[in-house]
Design a protein around this motif. Structure first.
Motif, PDB file in Angstrom:
ATOM      1  N   LYS A  30       0.829  -1.210   0.000  1.00 40.74           N
ATOM      2  CA  LYS A  30       0.000   0.000   0.000  1.00 40.74           C
ATOM      3  C   LYS A  30       0.861   1.255   0.000  1.00 40.74           C
ATOM      4  O   LYS A  30       0.580   2.219  -0.722  1.00 40.74           O
ATOM      5  N   LYS A  31       1.901   1.246   0.796  1.00 41.20           N
ATOM      6  CA  LYS A  31       2.790   2.408   0.846  1.00 41.20           C
ATOM      7  C   LYS A  31       3.501   2.607  -0.481  1.00 41.20           C
ATOM      8  O   LYS A  31       3.696   3.737  -0.937  1.00 41.20           O
ATOM      9  N   GLU A  38       2.336   1.758  -3.436  1.00 40.65           N
ATOM     10  CA  GLU A  38       1.371   2.287  -4.403  1.00 40.65           C
ATOM     11  C   GLU A  38       1.223   3.794  -4.245  1.00 40.65           C
ATOM     12  O   GLU A  38       1.205   4.537  -5.233  1.00 40.65           O
ATOM     13  N   LYS A  39       1.130   4.255  -2.997  1.00 37.76           N
ATOM     14  CA  LYS A  39       1.003   5.681  -2.745  1.00 37.76           C
ATOM     15  C   LYS A  39       2.239   6.432  -3.238  1.00 37.76           C
ATOM     16  O   LYS A  39       2.139   7.485  -3.879  1.00 37.76           O
ATOM     17  N   LEU A  40       3.415   5.877  -2.976  1.00 31.38           N
ATOM     18  CA  LEU A  40       4.649   6.513  -3.438  1.00 31.38           C
ATOM     19  C   LEU A  40       4.738   6.524  -4.959  1.00 31.38           C
ATOM     20  O   LEU A  40       5.228   7.489  -5.558  1.00 31.38           O
ATOM     21  N   GLU A  41       4.274   5.459  -5.587  1.00 28.52           N
ATOM     22  CA  GLU A  41       4.303   5.392  -7.049  1.00 28.52           C
ATOM     23  C   GLU A  41       3.419   6.481  -7.651  1.00 28.52           C
ATOM     24  O   GLU A  41       3.802   7.148  -8.622  1.00 28.52           O
ATOM     25  N   ARG A  42       2.229   6.681  -7.084  1.00 32.10           N
ATOM     26  CA  ARG A  42       1.343   7.734  -7.582  1.00 32.10           C
ATOM     27  C   ARG A  42       1.987   9.101  -7.419  1.00 32.10           C
ATOM     28  O   ARG A  42       1.943   9.945  -8.326  1.00 32.10           O
ATOM     29  N   ARG A  43       2.584   9.354  -6.264  1.00 30.14           N
ATOM     30  CA  ARG A  43       3.251  10.641  -6.026  1.00 30.14           C
ATOM     31  C   ARG A  43       4.413  10.845  -7.003  1.00 30.14           C
ATOM     32  O   ARG A  43       4.643  11.945  -7.502  1.00 30.14           O
TER      33      ARG A  43
END
Length: 145
Positions: A109-110, A112-117
């Protein structure tokens, strides 16, 4: 108060030291008397014991103590390893395929969030670069005219 306590402690230490020296003198006197009376060895004398060391001298080797014999431990688990012959065996599928699968699951999950950012930041940088190129090209066109 502290001076009195310190003084008491010093006096107590001196008394104990005097008692120890008196005992040592008595032991020396009794040892001298035993030698005069013909006692060759005191009763409480403990010789050198070799537990972990094998001396070279044969006389000292006779004084060596043999340690206790410890029975060998037989591991019942190691004797009968479980072999997985059947691919449909449910016990064979308990072990994870990779040793870090649980770490990857927890961090997914972390990530995925970093990838979007990261994608968002890259898009912003590309847009800024494009704006700068357009500004430079407009400046060159103005200079040429």
């Amino acid at each position: 108060m502290e001076d009195a306590a310190a003084r008491k402690a010093r006096l107590k230490a001196l008394r104990e030291a005097a008692e120890l020296s008196a005992r040592a003198e008595e032991e020396l006197e009794t040892g001298a008397r035993d030698e005069e009376n013909g006692a060759d060895e005191p009763e409480n004398e403990q010789g050198v014991r070799f537990r972990n060391y094998l001396p070279r001298d044969e006389e000292l080797q006779r004084q060596r103590e043999v340690g206790p014999i410890i029975p060998k431990f037989e591991d019942p688990v190691a004797k009968s390893p479980t072999e997985i012959d059947d691919p449909e065996d449910p016990l064979g599928s308990i072990a994870p395929k990779k040793p870090n699968w649980d770490l990857r699951r927890d961090v997914a999950k972390k990530l995925e969030k970093l990838e979007r950012r990261t994608q968002r930041a890259m898009v912003e940088l590309l847009q800024e670069e494009e704006k700068r190129r357009q500004a430079v090209s407009e400046d060159q066109q103005v200079v040429l005219q």
